[in-house]
Design an enzyme around this catalytic site. Structure first.
Site, PDB file in Angstrom:
ATOM      1  CG  LEU A  95      -2.115  -0.989   1.157  1.00  0.00           C
ATOM      2  CD1 LEU A  95      -2.958  -0.894   2.418  1.00  0.00           C
ATOM      3  CD2 LEU A  95      -2.991  -0.770  -0.070  1.00  0.00           C
ATOM      4  CB  CYS A 107       7.043 -10.992 -11.574  1.00  0.00           C
ATOM      5  SG  CYS A 107       8.439 -12.126 -11.419  1.00  0.00           S
TER       6      CYS A 107
HETATM    7  N1  NAD Z   1      12.705 -12.940 -11.060  1.00  0.00           N
HETATM    8  C1  NAD Z   1      11.803 -13.120 -10.142  1.00  0.00           C
HETATM    9  O1  NAD Z   1      11.722 -12.391  -9.151  1.00  0.00           O
HETATM   10  C2  NAD Z   1      10.803 -14.243 -10.249  1.00  0.00           C
HETATM   11  C3  NAD Z   1      10.023 -14.586  -9.142  1.00  0.00           C
HETATM   12  C4  NAD Z   1       9.123 -15.631  -9.255  1.00  0.00           C
HETATM   13  C5  NAD Z   1       8.991 -16.304 -10.467  1.00  0.00           C
HETATM   14  N2  NAD Z   1       9.736 -15.937 -11.544  1.00  0.00           N
HETATM   15  C6  NAD Z   1       9.575 -16.701 -12.788  1.00  0.00           C
HETATM   16  O2  NAD Z   1      10.670 -17.602 -12.907  1.00  0.00           O
HETATM   17  C7  NAD Z   1      11.032 -17.771 -14.275  1.00  0.00           C
HETATM   18  C8  NAD Z   1      12.497 -17.410 -14.481  1.00  0.00           C
HETATM   19  O3  NAD Z   1      12.651 -16.044 -14.186  1.00  0.00           O
HETATM   20  P1  NAD Z   1      14.087 -15.374 -13.965  1.00  0.00           P
HETATM   21  O4  NAD Z   1      13.843 -13.994 -13.508  1.00  0.00           O
HETATM   22  O5  NAD Z   1      14.924 -16.312 -13.170  1.00  0.00           O
HETATM   23  O6  NAD Z   1      14.599 -15.361 -15.490  1.00  0.00           O
HETATM   24  P2  NAD Z   1      16.088 -15.093 -16.015  1.00  0.00           P
HETATM   25  O7  NAD Z   1      15.929 -14.535 -17.381  1.00  0.00           O
HETATM   26  O8  NAD Z   1      16.867 -14.348 -14.989  1.00  0.00           O
HETATM   27  O9  NAD Z   1      16.723 -16.562 -16.117  1.00  0.00           O
HETATM   28  C9  NAD Z   1      16.356 -17.524 -17.051  1.00  0.00           C
HETATM   29  C10 NAD Z   1      17.595 -18.320 -17.414  1.00  0.00           C
HETATM   30  O10 NAD Z   1      17.221 -19.442 -18.236  1.00  0.00           O
HETATM   31  C11 NAD Z   1      18.247 -19.663 -19.175  1.00  0.00           C
HETATM   32  N3  NAD Z   1      17.740 -20.483 -20.287  1.00  0.00           N
HETATM   33  C12 NAD Z   1      16.881 -20.134 -21.281  1.00  0.00           C
HETATM   34  N4  NAD Z   1      16.671 -21.182 -22.108  1.00  0.00           N
HETATM   35  C13 NAD Z   1      17.397 -22.212 -21.623  1.00  0.00           C
HETATM   36  C14 NAD Z   1      17.592 -23.555 -22.040  1.00  0.00           C
HETATM   37  N5  NAD Z   1      16.986 -24.048 -23.128  1.00  0.00           N
HETATM   38  N6  NAD Z   1      18.413 -24.330 -21.308  1.00  0.00           N
HETATM   39  C15 NAD Z   1      19.044 -23.839 -20.225  1.00  0.00           C
HETATM   40  N7  NAD Z   1      18.883 -22.582 -19.782  1.00  0.00           N
HETATM   41  C16 NAD Z   1      18.083 -21.771 -20.468  1.00  0.00           C
HETATM   42  C17 NAD Z   1      18.680 -18.258 -19.573  1.00  0.00           C
HETATM   43  O11 NAD Z   1      19.952 -18.232 -20.170  1.00  0.00           O
HETATM   44  C18 NAD Z   1      18.631 -17.537 -18.225  1.00  0.00           C
HETATM   45  O12 NAD Z   1      19.872 -17.596 -17.561  1.00  0.00           O
HETATM   46  C19 NAD Z   1      10.063 -16.894 -15.072  1.00  0.00           C
HETATM   47  O13 NAD Z   1       8.977 -17.673 -15.479  1.00  0.00           O
HETATM   48  C20 NAD Z   1       9.608 -15.865 -14.048  1.00  0.00           C
HETATM   49  O14 NAD Z   1       8.342 -15.354 -14.345  1.00  0.00           O
HETATM   50  C21 NAD Z   1      10.655 -14.938 -11.459  1.00  0.00           C
END
Ligand code: NAD
Length: 436
Positions: free
Chosen positions: A253, A263
């Protein structure tokens, strides 16, 4: 237990390091060779408090390693997590599942024993069904289950959130999935972290419903802030007045420049698309998305108005303090700072900025902004100072020094960090958010 974490970004790396710290044997996989090379040298690809120490301790303890090779990483793993990105698909805002499907196909091809495949990425309802279909159609002879386990950690507080979660949600359709996930999270069962076992589709929806609800709360108080400015009320007192009601709660808030980050923007959009596909509109979330989008640029206009309007703003120097979407992260994805900087540039203002961690990632997003080494260098000669992100470093600025180096003592505080009465006493023209 052996765990493979595919995707070593914010979520994969933090989750992998925490699982290793619980005592599991974890391999973090990524297809970005530079990321793996850096991690092997102990260099973190992201800024997250406490992460470097946690990774180093667990690598030294032999529980955490990194690899580019998915095949060898999943060998013997009982749980294989998918933690790759699910960005907004260009054009329509649906979650782009390219990376998730690609990883599912690779796992299907290389699976060498029984395993539970866990989607930790935020994925729309039905994605688990699709991952299951990919594995089933691959003809793999190995026993598998597909489970949903959404992640709720917050960047900037990720390790604490992962180790002491409000809750763990597990969406599983069979005993194999439930049993393996119980073993994965056993250390947290012992800490009595609430664990909700549910169906896979329900689990997938919980993540989106949670983020949409929080985005709604932020947007609600932002609109109340605008109303406060019109009627001469104080949004911080309104927030406290309603937040003390246990049914409402005080968190989320804080009026500000609108939600951003990796996200909320993409997840609210993806939820709209799911709702559209299933012909079940979520009109509140539709309004939230529109209001938030408009708000970011409106914050730029607020600064321009403070400078006396667009004719006056041309050529004026504006110092932006904070660029990341929130403090304690270097994440610039969908940060409101981008729209603010754009609006200022469009009005012909000259923009300088300082952010403790976000400048490297911000530079390509706002090449017209001159990044400075600290707050005071950014403020030097400024006609307006804008607090965009509430980093601690901006809470205790030396205001006498600020006043002496700024061209005009004008502060637009988009996070309500300072007290209007104190600022007036110090001789500043001070404009907060919703402090009518
Ligand atoms: N960042 C946050 O705070 C957060 C919180 C909760 C949920 N999420 C969710 O988690 C997921 C990941 O988010 P993130 O922020 O960690 O993303 P990010 O972009 O930081 O990391 C994703 C990683 O996956 C790797 N990657 C892509 N394709 C690949 C493959 N074929 N093989 C191996 N590695 C591969 C990329 O190189 C990258 O390092 C998303 O769905 C996001 O919505 C994120």
């Amino acid at each position: 237990m052996k765990i493979a974490m595919v995707g070593s970004g914010y979520v994969g790396l933090v989750s992998g390091a925490c699982f290793a710290d619980f005592g599991h044997d974890v391999v973090c996989v990524d297809n970005d060779p530079k990321k793996i090379e850096a991690l092997e040298k102990g260099v973190m690809p992201i800024y997250e408090p406490g992460l470097a120490d946690l990774v180093t301790t667990n690598v030294r303890g032999g529980r955490l390693s990194f690899s580019n090779d998915l095949g060898s990483a999943i060998e013997g793993a009982q749980a294989i997590f998918i933690a790759v990105g699910t960005p907004s698909r260009r054009g329509d805002g649906h979650a782009d599942l390219t990376y998730v499907h690609q990883v599912a196909r690779e796992i299907a091809e290389k699976l060498s024993g029984p395993a539970v495949i866990v989607t930790k990425s935020t994925v729309p309802v039905g994605t688990g069904d699709e991952v299951e279909r990919i594995l089933a159609e691959s003809g793999t002879p190995h026993r598998f289950a597909v489970v949903s386990n959404p992640e709720f950690l917050r960047e900037g507080a990720a390790i604490g959130d992962f180790k002491r979660p409000d809750r763990i949600v597990i969406g599983a359709e069979d005993d194999f999935g439930c049993d393996v996930m119980s073993e994965v999270y056993r250390p947290l069962f012992l800490n009595r972290a609430p664990i909700l076992f549910t169906g896979r589709r329900t689990s997938e929806l919980i993540k989106y419903a949670g983020n949409a609800f929080l985005a709604t709360k932020i947007t609600f108080i932002n609109e109340m802030a605008d109303l406060c400015e019109k009627v001469g009320a104080n949004v911080q007192d309104v927030a406290r007045g309603i937040g003390l009601d246990n049914r409402i709660g005080a968190k989320f808030l804080h009026a500000g420049p609108g939600y951003g980050g990796s996200c909320f923007p993409k997840d609210t959009l993806a939820l709209l698309k799911t709702a559209e596909d299933f012909d079940s509109p979520v009109r509140i979330v539709e309004a939230v998305v529109k209001v938030n989008e408009a708000r970011k640029r409106a914050m730029g206009r607020k600064v321009i108005e403070a400078l006396g309007g667009s004719a006056e703003a041309r050529g004026k120097k504006v110092a932006m303090l904070g660029l990341t979407f929130k403090p304690n992260t270097d994440d610039m994805r969908d940060s409101p700072a981008i729209a603010v900087a754009q609006a200022l540039d469009d009005a012909g203002a000259v923009v300088t900025a300082y952010d403790p961690e976000g400048m490297e990632l911000a530079k390509p997003l706002m090449p017209w902004v001159e990044m400075k080494a600290n707050s005071y260098e950014a403020i030097d000669g400024a006609d307006a100072i804008v607090i965009v992100t509430e980093w601690d470093a901006f809470r205790a600025l030396d205001l006498d020094r600020v006043k002496s180096i700024a061209s005009t003592p004008l502060m637009v505080d988009l996070r309500n960090v300072y007290d209007p009465a104190d600022m007036a006493e110090k001789g500043f023209t001070y404009i907060g958010v919703g402090r009518g």
